[in-house]
Write a protein that holds these residues in place. Structure first.
Motif, PDB file in Angstrom:
ATOM      1  N   TRP A  36      17.589  -0.154 -10.241  1.00 17.52           N
ATOM      2  CA  TRP A  36      16.376  -0.452  -9.123  1.00 17.52           C
ATOM      3  C   TRP A  36      15.548   0.772  -9.225  1.00 17.52           C
ATOM      4  O   TRP A  36      15.741   2.013  -8.384  1.00 17.52           O
ATOM      5  CB  TRP A  36      15.887  -1.201  -7.891  1.00 17.52           C
ATOM      6  N   GLN A  37      14.032   0.749  -9.479  1.00 14.59           N
ATOM      7  CA  GLN A  37      13.794   1.721  -9.389  1.00 14.59           C
ATOM      8  C   GLN A  37      11.639   1.497  -9.050  1.00 14.59           C
ATOM      9  O   GLN A  37      11.358   0.551  -9.691  1.00 14.59           O
ATOM     10  CB  GLN A  37      13.027   2.387 -11.575  1.00 14.59           C
ATOM     11  N   SER A  38      11.350   2.485  -8.417  1.00 14.48           N
ATOM     12  CA  SER A  38       9.687   2.227  -8.115  1.00 14.48           C
ATOM     13  C   SER A  38       9.360   4.234  -7.682  1.00 14.48           C
ATOM     14  O   SER A  38      10.824   5.363  -7.166  1.00 14.48           O
ATOM     15  CB  SER A  38       9.658   1.890  -5.957  1.00 14.48           C
ATOM     16  N   PRO A  39       8.143   4.670  -6.834  1.00 12.35           N
ATOM     17  CA  PRO A  39       7.398   5.653  -6.674  1.00 12.35           C
ATOM     18  C   PRO A  39       7.938   5.913  -5.151  1.00 12.35           C
ATOM     19  O   PRO A  39       8.819   5.183  -4.697  1.00 12.35           O
ATOM     20  CB  PRO A  39       5.718   5.713  -6.428  1.00 12.35           C
ATOM     21  N   VAL A  40       8.776   7.157  -4.564  1.00 13.10           N
ATOM     22  CA  VAL A  40       9.651   7.808  -3.754  1.00 13.10           C
ATOM     23  C   VAL A  40       8.911   7.358  -2.648  1.00 13.10           C
ATOM     24  O   VAL A  40       9.760   6.924  -1.997  1.00 13.10           O
ATOM     25  CB  VAL A  40       9.883   8.796  -3.812  1.00 13.10           C
ATOM     26  N   GLY A  41       7.695   7.190  -2.646  1.00 12.67           N
ATOM     27  CA  GLY A  41       6.933   6.843  -0.976  1.00 12.67           C
ATOM     28  C   GLY A  41       7.223   5.169  -0.904  1.00 12.67           C
ATOM     29  O   GLY A  41       7.061   5.241  -0.372  1.00 12.67           O
ATOM     30  N   LYS A  42       7.990   4.344  -2.327  1.00 17.11           N
ATOM     31  CA  LYS A  42       7.436   3.248  -1.989  1.00 17.11           C
ATOM     32  C   LYS A  42       8.817   2.548  -2.471  1.00 17.11           C
ATOM     33  O   LYS A  42       8.873   1.113  -1.960  1.00 17.11           O
ATOM     34  CB  LYS A  42       6.842   2.378  -3.103  1.00 17.11           C
ATOM     35  N   PHE A  43       9.954   3.310  -2.156  1.00 14.88           N
ATOM     36  CA  PHE A  43      11.492   2.732  -2.822  1.00 14.88           C
ATOM     37  C   PHE A  43      11.812   1.392  -1.825  1.00 14.88           C
ATOM     38  O   PHE A  43      12.025   1.062  -2.030  1.00 14.88           O
ATOM     39  CB  PHE A  43      12.294   3.596  -3.161  1.00 14.88           C
ATOM     40  N   LEU A  44      11.693   2.466  -0.299  1.00 12.81           N
ATOM     41  CA  LEU A  44      11.975   1.641   0.344  1.00 12.81           C
ATOM     42  C   LEU A  44      11.445   0.179   1.037  1.00 12.81           C
ATOM     43  O   LEU A  44      12.204  -1.094   1.165  1.00 12.81           O
ATOM     44  CB  LEU A  44      12.091   2.315   1.840  1.00 12.81           C
ATOM     45  N   GLU A  45      10.065   0.067   1.076  1.00 13.42           N
ATOM     46  CA  GLU A  45       9.698  -1.551   1.546  1.00 13.42           C
ATOM     47  C   GLU A  45       9.575  -2.149   0.086  1.00 13.42           C
ATOM     48  O   GLU A  45       9.734  -3.084   0.036  1.00 13.42           O
ATOM     49  CB  GLU A  45       7.825  -1.189   0.898  1.00 13.42           C
ATOM     50  N   ALA A  46       9.559  -1.855  -1.941  1.00 15.95           N
ATOM     51  CA  ALA A  46       9.826  -1.931  -3.146  1.00 15.95           C
ATOM     52  C   ALA A  46      10.935  -2.523  -2.240  1.00 15.95           C
ATOM     53  O   ALA A  46      11.229  -3.770  -3.344  1.00 15.95           O
ATOM     54  CB  ALA A  46       9.493  -1.223  -3.663  1.00 15.95           C
TER      55      ALA A  46
END
Length: 457
Positions: free
Chosen positions: A432-442
């Motif tokens: 599971w991967q996302s930009p650091v600032g969006k990780f928890l939300e995603a």
């Protein structure tokens, strides 16, 4: 002139594995003739030329190059001509610096589902000219490397209000619902799902048909009716068992036709309606189609209203595991790595990836995470290790690693959660991967849901 050209281009390279042949100079020596790579060395100058073919489901050449390089910077981009006539295409050449190998010149082109890469070390003006001349003599054929079993599929639910059923079938198959039937036929085709390989006599299909039956007819009696019909036709058949409607021993009738078509008829009776699920494969044994068909048949459900339509279903056959992916994620195969990736429709930087690695030929490599770490190092990606914990996924013991890095080489700092486990000769990574600032939300929005849906055998 032609005699002089023959003296220069006096040898022929041909590979059924790669589906390619071309003329090359007399003074080139073929050093390695073992798939999947082929190495040539020029006498005197000692230029090393390596051909590496690879299957890749890329929509265009630029996408294939990006997937091959993994974001590695390139320079001195040029185009060149490959083959001639109806198969003529355009390739791209460029220069890269590969850690541990130094300066490399690459020539890449795409033909159907294959990407061909020539890597040249120590290139000279002469070897460049001769390689470009060799490119023009290329001819293509069906490559053995394309005859690989289907290892995973992405399924999407289909509901029929006419037949009151739902079935989950590969999302890239075509759907046909109009058969021009008069309405007087005893057996009516409701839907046909099909796959046809471009330019090849290779196809797969699944058709669902219905016919009216007396209310008292059972599935066993309906099977006997179909069997009697086949026997009267004098056709040889074999009985196979499939799981349909949660019945693991549903009788099906398999017929191999002289033209290479393999059919299987699966009859089911329910409250006065007979359902016949017919699978067909044409010259497609290499795909191992039965495990695909079995997956489709297992999903067949009788219902008056659609359900569970907000998800794709990712299915990996070996080792067998499944995951539900929200429909607002689009699938993207990464054939160079054998991975399947889903990208979020609204933010392509948010993704889920299933990566299955066969450890058999990777000497001393303990798991898929070690493989990924080696690739990051080779691509010169700085990775920050955040944490490593033990976890379980669908009852399996697994390792959970969280890392940060510019994994896509686009200037964005990503956070990746990599859950991996070994089973038999395979190592599986769910990423599971996302930009650091969006990780928890995603993660709260979809990631946790996907990982919780994973089911392993």
């Amino acid at each position: 002139f032609f005699f002089f050209l023959w003296l220069i281009m006096g040898k022929t390279f041909k590979s059924s594995f790669a589906g390619i042949s071309f003329e090359y100079p007399n003074y080139w020596e073929l050093q390695g003739d073992q798939p999947p790579q082929y190495a040539f060395v020029t006498k005197g100058e000692q230029v090393l030329i390596v051909l590496a073919p690879s299957p890749m489901d890329a929509s265009n050449l630029e996408e294939a190059i990006d997937a091959s390089l993994g974001g590695m910077p390139r320079s001195n981009n040029k185009e060149f001509v490959v083959s001639s006539g109806s198969s003529e295409t355009t390739g791209k050449s460029f220069e890269v610096n590969v850690p541990g190998q130094g300066h490399i010149k690459m020539y890449i082109f795409k033909y159907k589902k294959l990407v061909y890469m020539f890597q040249v070390q120590g290139e000279t003006t002469r070897s460049e000219r001769e390689l470009l001349d060799a490119m023009k003599t290329i001819t293509f054929s069906r490559a053995d490397i394309c005859n690989q079993p289907v290892t995973s599929i992405n399924c999407k639910s289909y509901f029929s209000s006419k037949g009151n059923f739902q079935i989950s079938v590969s999302s890239d198959w075509n759907i046909k619902e109009d058969f021009g039937q008069s309405g007087n036929e005893s057996c009516k085709r409701i839907v046909k799902f099909s796959y046809q390989e471009d330019g090849e006599d290779i196809s797969l299909s699944l058709t669902v048909s219905t016919q009216k039956l007396p209310l008292s007819v059972t599935t066993k009696e309906f099977c006997t009716m179909i069997q009697n019909h086949i026997c009267k036709s004098g056709i040889k058949y074999a009985i196979k068992k499939e799981e349909i409607l949660e019945q693991p021993n549903t009788t099906c009738f398999a017929i191999d036709k002289p033209n290479g078509t393999k059919c299987c008829y699966c009859p089911i009776a329910y409250e006065g309606t007979g359902y016949i699920l017919t699978t067909k494969s044409q010259n497609a044994d290499f795909m191992v189609p039965r495990r695909m068909f079995s997956q489709f048949l297992r999903s067949f459900t009788l219902t008056s209203s659609p359900f569970d339509t907000k998800y794709h279903q990712y299915v990996n056959f070996e080792p067998y595991f499944t995951a539900k992916i929200p429909i607002n994620f689009d699938i993207k195969s990464i054939e160079m790595m054998g991975a399947t990736q889903y990208l979020h429709n609204d933010d392509k930087n948010v993704s889920f990836t299933a990566f299955v690695l066969d450890l058999t030929h990777l000497q001393g490599l303990p798991d898929v995470y070690t493989f990924l770490a080696m690739n990051w190092q080779q691509a010169q990606i700085n990775v920050e290790h955040v944490s490593t914990t033990k976890t379980t996924i669908s009852g399996r013991n697994a390792t959970n690693v969280i890392v940060k890095g510019d994994f896509e080489k686009n200037g964005i700092l990503f956070q990746s959660q990599i859950t991996y486990f070994n089973t038999g000769k395979y190592s599986v990574a769910l990423i599971w991967q996302s930009p650091v600032g969006k990780f928890l939300e995603a993660w709260n929005g979809a990631g946790n849901q996907i990982f919780s849906s994973v089911e392993c055998e």
